[in-house]
Design an enzyme around this catalytic site. Sequence first.
Site, PDB file in Angstrom:
ATOM      1  CD  GLU A 159      -2.845  -1.343   2.330  1.00  0.00           C
ATOM      2  OE1 GLU A 159      -2.820  -0.456   3.193  1.00  0.00           O
ATOM      3  OE2 GLU A 159      -3.644  -2.289   2.340  1.00  0.00           O
ATOM      4  CD  GLU A 264      -4.562  -8.222   1.399  1.00  0.00           C
ATOM      5  OE1 GLU A 264      -5.477  -7.568   1.936  1.00  0.00           O
ATOM      6  OE2 GLU A 264      -3.370  -7.918   1.502  1.00  0.00           O
TER       7      GLU A 264
HETATM    8  C1  GLA Z   1      -5.006  -4.870   4.030  1.00  0.00           C
HETATM    9  C2  GLA Z   1      -3.837  -5.722   4.486  1.00  0.00           C
HETATM   10  C3  GLA Z   1      -4.283  -7.042   5.051  1.00  0.00           C
HETATM   11  C4  GLA Z   1      -5.474  -6.897   5.951  1.00  0.00           C
HETATM   12  C5  GLA Z   1      -6.572  -6.167   5.227  1.00  0.00           C
HETATM   13  C6  GLA Z   1      -7.840  -6.056   6.004  1.00  0.00           C
HETATM   14  O1  GLA Z   1      -5.527  -5.265   2.839  1.00  0.00           O
HETATM   15  O2  GLA Z   1      -2.912  -5.956   3.470  1.00  0.00           O
HETATM   16  O3  GLA Z   1      -3.238  -7.608   5.779  1.00  0.00           O
HETATM   17  O4  GLA Z   1      -5.090  -6.218   7.122  1.00  0.00           O
HETATM   18  O5  GLA Z   1      -6.078  -4.881   4.934  1.00  0.00           O
HETATM   19  O6  GLA Z   1      -7.723  -6.225   7.349  1.00  0.00           O
END
Ligand code: GLA
Length: 374
Positions: A159, A264
């Site tokens: 991020e 994710e």
């Molecule tokens: C981000 C992080 C994850 C997780 C998500 C939601 O996407 O990369 O590790 O913490 O937030 O909790």
Amino acid sequence: MKIYLSLTKTVLVVLTAGLVGGCATRPTLKEAYRNDFLIGVALNEKQFSGEDQRGDPIIKSQFDSISPENALKWASVHPEPGVYDFTNADRYVAFGESNHMAIIGHTLVWNRQTPRWVYRDTNDDFVTREVLLERMRDHIQTVVGRYKGRIKSWDVVNEAVAEDGKLRRSNWEKIIGDDYIEKAFQYAHEADPNAELYYNDFSLENEPKRKGAIELIKKLKAEGIPITAVGLQGHLKMDWPTVEEEDATISDFAKLGVKVVITELDVDVVRATQGNRTADIDANAQRVAGANVYSKGLPDEVQRALAKRYADIFAVYLKHCDVIERVTLWGVTDGNSWLNTPGRVNYPLLFDRNGQPKPAFTAVIQAVKNPVPE
Ligand code: GLA
């Protein structure tokens, strides 16, 4: 002949996927996608310690890769200066090894879930660039080095790009400068030259942010930084991104010569979580009232819409199976998801709270043209 064969298989899958019990073989996710990409899942502490009896058989039968929800984040493994705690991380890696899964490391450098001390001196002022680089190097080399040859891929930087496409003004960026990203990749590569190294982010489907990430990856590649893949987090909504945007995003990154990983994946079905905050009291009241719309269960029509959403999105992933290495779901059952917040029951995954496959599961299996194990 080919058409006839694939038709027969489709019919077979439609028939078998609907049957539960000992009579029919329902292909598992990892079997169905065996020729396309790995299917991963994020695990919490109970799951990799074998204490989640509902989740355990699902994890072992359906998935061939695991990611740690929290066990490898800075705050978990390196809570205080000079103090490393690998209790959970070691269990996580051991679980993956004993189940022959591709083990993912998440995440080395991020602006969240990183303790305050990392950026500060004893007067609570920001440390210098040199000090923070040294802390980053020590952290990366200790953590990556410990699992050298065992953790296959690392989310090295998480991020780093803001919505407008510029680098996020995180403490990393403010103290070290833009090249903190290059340094993180270099340190990770030194610690395990064979590990795959990713840049991981959310909302890269939005054009300004995607453009920023593309520039970043081009720059890293031009500098010879060993970046293997871009991780699209895939925290999706029912109506965002469109399949066209997802398709274009994957193509854009593939053109840069990096692999694409969906790191994710989940689909937020509770619309009230999707709005922006507003100072308007009436709108806020509505938002709060609407937040728990599915507290008593997911209505059939929404369940069906979710299944279609998953089918559509997996069709895009399949179209790009030459560049997609892995698709990881962010949690095992709906009950495990981070999208359940106090007073807000959510249904973002493929297995329900009782560990039963949802229509979305069947839709994902059926998205494969040839999902029958051979
Ligand atoms: C981000 C992080 C994850 C997780 C998500 C939601 O996407 O990369 O590790 O913490 O937030 O909790």
